[in-house]
Design a protein around this motif. Structure first.
Motif, PDB file in Angstrom:
ATOM      1  N   CYS A  16     -50.849 -61.761 -26.044  1.00 17.45           N
ATOM      2  CA  CYS A  16     -49.654 -60.944 -26.238  1.00 17.45           C
ATOM      3  C   CYS A  16     -49.481 -60.548 -27.709  1.00 17.45           C
ATOM      4  CB  CYS A  16     -48.427 -61.700 -25.741  1.00 17.45           C
ATOM      5  SG  CYS A  16     -46.913 -60.763 -25.951  1.00 17.45           S
ATOM      6  N   ILE A  17     -49.645 -61.487 -28.605  1.00 18.21           N
ATOM      7  CA  ILE A  17     -49.516 -61.189 -30.041  1.00 18.21           C
ATOM      8  C   ILE A  17     -50.592 -60.195 -30.458  1.00 18.21           C
ATOM      9  CG2 ILE A  17     -49.744 -62.187 -32.349  1.00 18.21           C
ATOM     10  CD1 ILE A  17     -48.277 -64.693 -31.173  1.00 18.21           C
ATOM     11  N   LEU A  18     -51.819 -60.402 -29.984  1.00 19.59           N
ATOM     12  CA  LEU A  18     -52.911 -59.475 -30.294  1.00 19.59           C
ATOM     13  C   LEU A  18     -52.577 -58.065 -29.825  1.00 19.59           C
ATOM     14  CD1 LEU A  18     -55.856 -58.823 -31.160  1.00 19.59           C
ATOM     15  CD2 LEU A  18     -56.538 -59.512 -28.865  1.00 19.59           C
ATOM     16  N   PRO A  42     -42.618 -55.453 -22.689  1.00 16.30           N
ATOM     17  CA  PRO A  42     -42.485 -56.899 -22.882  1.00 16.30           C
ATOM     18  C   PRO A  42     -43.218 -57.417 -24.120  1.00 16.30           C
ATOM     19  CG  PRO A  42     -43.908 -56.425 -21.018  1.00 16.30           C
ATOM     20  CD  PRO A  42     -43.305 -55.123 -21.454  1.00 16.30           C
ATOM     21  N   PHE A  43     -44.190 -56.660 -24.625  1.00 16.07           N
ATOM     22  CA  PHE A  43     -44.926 -57.105 -25.806  1.00 16.07           C
ATOM     23  C   PHE A  43     -44.072 -57.098 -27.070  1.00 16.07           C
ATOM     24  CE2 PHE A  43     -48.258 -55.555 -22.882  1.00 16.07           C
ATOM     25  CZ  PHE A  43     -48.857 -56.788 -22.637  1.00 16.07           C
ATOM     26  N   ARG A  47     -43.634 -62.887 -29.959  1.00 14.44           N
ATOM     27  CA  ARG A  47     -43.461 -64.156 -30.668  1.00 14.44           C
ATOM     28  C   ARG A  47     -42.240 -64.950 -30.186  1.00 14.44           C
ATOM     29  NH1 ARG A  47     -46.237 -60.634 -33.691  1.00 14.44           N
ATOM     30  NH2 ARG A  47     -47.975 -61.475 -34.911  1.00 14.44           N
ATOM     31  N   SER A  48     -41.688 -64.544 -29.067  1.00  8.99           N
ATOM     32  CA  SER A  48     -40.516 -65.205 -28.506  1.00  8.99           C
ATOM     33  C   SER A  48     -40.915 -66.495 -27.796  1.00  8.99           C
ATOM     34  CB  SER A  48     -39.823 -64.274 -27.504  1.00  8.99           C
ATOM     35  OG  SER A  48     -38.807 -64.956 -26.819  1.00  8.99           O
ATOM     36  N   SER A  49     -40.053 -67.483 -27.865  1.00  7.28           N
ATOM     37  CA  SER A  49     -40.293 -68.727 -27.126  1.00  7.28           C
ATOM     38  C   SER A  49     -39.475 -68.770 -25.831  1.00  7.28           C
ATOM     39  CB  SER A  49     -39.955 -69.937 -27.998  1.00  7.28           C
ATOM     40  OG  SER A  49     -38.607 -69.872 -28.416  1.00  7.28           O
ATOM     41  N   HIS A  53     -39.149 -64.244 -21.300  1.00  9.25           N
ATOM     42  CA  HIS A  53     -40.073 -63.334 -21.994  1.00  9.25           C
ATOM     43  C   HIS A  53     -41.518 -63.723 -21.704  1.00  9.25           C
ATOM     44  CE1 HIS A  53     -36.791 -62.343 -25.184  1.00  9.25           C
ATOM     45  NE2 HIS A  53     -36.685 -61.582 -24.120  1.00  9.25           N
ATOM     46  N   LYS A  54     -41.804 -65.010 -21.782  1.00  5.30           N
ATOM     47  CA  LYS A  54     -43.168 -65.479 -21.543  1.00  5.30           C
ATOM     48  C   LYS A  54     -43.630 -65.137 -20.126  1.00  5.30           C
ATOM     49  CE  LYS A  54     -43.349 -69.261 -24.857  1.00  5.30           C
ATOM     50  NZ  LYS A  54     -43.693 -70.675 -25.055  1.00  5.30           N
ATOM     51  N   GLN A  55     -42.745 -65.286 -19.158  1.00  4.06           N
ATOM     52  CA  GLN A  55     -43.079 -64.967 -17.768  1.00  4.06           C
ATOM     53  C   GLN A  55     -43.349 -63.470 -17.599  1.00  4.06           C
ATOM     54  OE1 GLN A  55     -43.756 -66.956 -15.230  1.00  4.06           O
ATOM     55  NE2 GLN A  55     -44.151 -65.194 -13.897  1.00  4.06           N
TER      56      GLN A  55
END
Length: 166
Positions: A16-18, A42-43, A47-49, A53-55
């Motif tokens: 995601c960061i890439l 969503p990208f 850097r969100s925890s 967001h991760k899902q």
């Protein structure tokens, strides 16, 4: 040494960061500060925890074929697609022109051939057109302006390549 392998669920954060960083730097330079989050979808939360967001990011990365290029434990490239369509390719800027994108595309093309596909489509961003030309892709229409998630204005060049079994 760079290793090409299948994507694993645990790769999502690095991938995601890439994608967020590479997409922003090389493809979204035209976007205003207000437009950028819309185009990143969503990208924008790379850097969100936050678990939601991760899902959402993990669901967005998911595709029939997802390959990563790894330098040690660092993911430096990612390709997403399905057998007849290369959806996206991102390589970290420090690793450009080292054959990583080429290796990812060649692996994707081989997997497509293995699934009986003889023609691959890609909507190449204008930055990527010279790369795809070198890989044997040809323009298959006029440059188009389209949506990226909830933002509009991304230009892309439709391209195709006939695959040859070796």
């Amino acid at each position: 040494m760079i290793k090409i392998r299948d994507y694993k669920e645990g790769d999502a954060s690095q991938v995601c960061i890439l994608i967020a960083d590479t997409y922003t730097e090389f493809n979204l330079g035209f976007a205003s500060a207000e437009e950028l989050p819309l185009l990143l979808g969503p990208f924008q939360h790379a850097r969100s925890s936050d678990q939601a967001h991760k899902q959402q990011i993990a669901e967005t990365i998911h595709s029939e074929i997802v390959l990563v290029a790894e330098d040690g434990s660092k993911i430096v490239g990612v390709l997403r697609g399905r057998k007849e369509r290369l959806a996206s390719l991102f390589v970290h800027k420090d690793y450009h022109r080292q054959g990583i994108g080429q290796s990812l595309v060649e692996q994707f093309e081989q997997e497509s051939l293995n699934q009986g596909v003889s023609l691959v489509n890609v909507a190449a961003t204008l930055f990527a057109v010279p790369f795809y030309n070198k890989m044997g892709y040809e323009e298959s229409g006029e440059i188009k302006t389209s949506w990226s998630f909830d933002g509009y204005g991304l230009q892309h060049q439709p391209m195709i390549k006939m695959l040859n079994s070796k």
